[in-house]
Motif scaffolding. Structure first.
Motif, short mmCIF file in Angstrom:
data_model
loop_
_atom_site.label_atom_id
_atom_site.label_comp_id
_atom_site.label_asym_id
_atom_site.label_seq_id
_atom_site.Cartn_x
_atom_site.Cartn_y
_atom_site.Cartn_z
N GLU A 183 -5.58 -6.96 -3.15
CA GLU A 183 -6.94 -6.60 -2.74
C GLU A 183 -7.73 -7.81 -2.24
N ASP A 184 -7.25 -9.02 -2.55
CA ASP A 184 -7.94 -10.23 -2.11
C ASP A 184 -7.70 -10.55 -0.64
N LEU A 185 -6.70 -9.92 -0.05
CA LEU A 185 -6.36 -10.22 1.34
C LEU A 185 -7.35 -9.56 2.29
N VAL A 186 -7.59 -10.21 3.41
CA VAL A 186 -8.51 -9.67 4.41
C VAL A 186 -8.01 -8.31 4.90
N ARG A 187 -6.69 -8.21 5.08
CA ARG A 187 -6.06 -6.95 5.48
C ARG A 187 -5.09 -6.56 4.37
N PRO A 188 -5.54 -5.80 3.38
CA PRO A 188 -4.71 -5.50 2.23
C PRO A 188 -3.54 -4.58 2.56
N PRO A 189 -2.43 -4.74 1.84
CA PRO A 189 -1.30 -3.82 2.01
C PRO A 189 -1.55 -2.49 1.30
N LEU A 190 -0.65 -1.56 1.53
CA LEU A 190 -0.68 -0.28 0.83
C LEU A 190 -0.09 -0.45 -0.56
N LEU A 191 -0.69 0.16 -1.56
CA LEU A 191 -0.27 -0.04 -2.94
C LEU A 191 0.21 1.27 -3.57
N TYR A 192 1.46 1.25 -4.01
CA TYR A 192 2.06 2.39 -4.69
C TYR A 192 2.76 1.87 -5.95
N GLY A 193 1.98 1.38 -6.92
CA GLY A 193 2.56 0.88 -8.16
C GLY A 193 3.27 1.98 -8.93
#
Length: 291
Positions: A183-193
């Protein structure tokens, strides 16, 4: 791409012989290329040796990691240019940046990534407690660093908003270590924990993920076997509870493996030295052969 080529990548980023670098040979003996219906290219001439952290990159055996990336990049590019789908039999996750770079080189642009792994892999040379390259592939793939490794990969090779981190369960540990969070990234990845997959229903979440990844073009699939629960698959080095079962993993992989946009696959982190009866290896071959 209808034809698949199996390429062994015998590396282990701990920098010593043995461990995951034995996986390609073991899985070949267990019949993985045949199960995949793949032409077997054999192993790349790659190894990671040395236990010292490079002061510039913070990576153990940094020179070997960069050299491996260059060779993997070239091998993947050659396979895709020949209209074959590369299936990298690793080895550890240090293989991923080179694989993505090779695909990007042929496609002419960064691609999507389904990163099915028990870990987020967003460490860098400063935040990794071990210095192992296998801690950092997502940071490298997104062009964050370490800088020398990103340079060896020719820059960013994955699109952040088309990078899906799937099955992770190391959030608390990574926060304690000071690792940057997605979530800290300017362009966050998709998260499927792992917890999110189960909350939403694994099959439904996987179907949604496949649609999101494939709608915009080619993607790479990376499978680290430590996405499986430690009781299900103990033959890996960084065990964690709460992982996926075989049926759940199958549900995650099925829509991804069936996609015509799947450009290549990498398999990582099976350690035959922790599989005395080779039961985990056989089950892995059986599962992947079902594709």
């Amino acid at each position: 791409m209808d034809a698949t080529v199996a390429i062994g990548v015998p590396v282990d980023s701990v920098g010593r012989s043995g461990g995951t670098e034995l996986a390609p040979g073991t899985l070949r003996e267990l019949g993985l290329p045949e199960a995949l219906g793949a032409r077997d290219e054999g192993d790349l001439a790659v190894r990671i040796r040395g236990e010292e952290r490079d002061p510039a990159t913070g990576v153990v055996a940094s020179a070997d990691v960069l050299a491996c990336t260059t060779k993997i990049r070239a091998a993947v590019a050659a396979a895709i240019a020949a209209e074959e789908r590369p299936f990298l039999i690793g080895g550890c996750c240090a293989e991923l940046p080179g694989a993505l770079a090779g695909a990007r080189d042929v496609l002419g642009a960064p691609l999507g990534l389904a990163h099915v792994d028990g870990h987020l892999d967003l460490y860098d040379g400063a935040t990794s407690t071990t210095g192992e390259a296998a801690d950092m592939p997502i940071s490298v793939a997104l062009g964050i660093g370490p800088a020398a490794w990103v340079d060896a990969a020719g820059g960013a090779a994955a699109i952040p908003e088309r990078t899906a981190l799937v099955g992770f369960r190391d959030r608390a540990e990574s926060i304690a270590d000071g690792m940057r969070q997605p979530e800290d990234l300017v362009r966050p990845p998709l998260l499927y924990g792992a917890d999110e997959l189960r909350r939403r229903g694994v099959a439904a979440a996987a179907d949604e993920l496949a649609v999101r990844l494939t709608a915009a073009g080619p993607f790479w699939l990376h499978l680290d076997v430590d996405v499986l629960d430690e009781m299900v698959f103990p033959a890996t080095d960084y065990l964690q509870p709460g992982g996926l079962g075989w049926d759940e993993l199958g549900a995650v992989l099925a829509p991804l493996a069936a996609s015509e946009e799947l450009i290549g696959v990498s398999l990582a982190c099976y350690n035959p030295e922790k599989d005395s009866g080779l039961e985990c290896g056989r089950r892995l071959v059986e599962g992947l052969g079902g594709w």
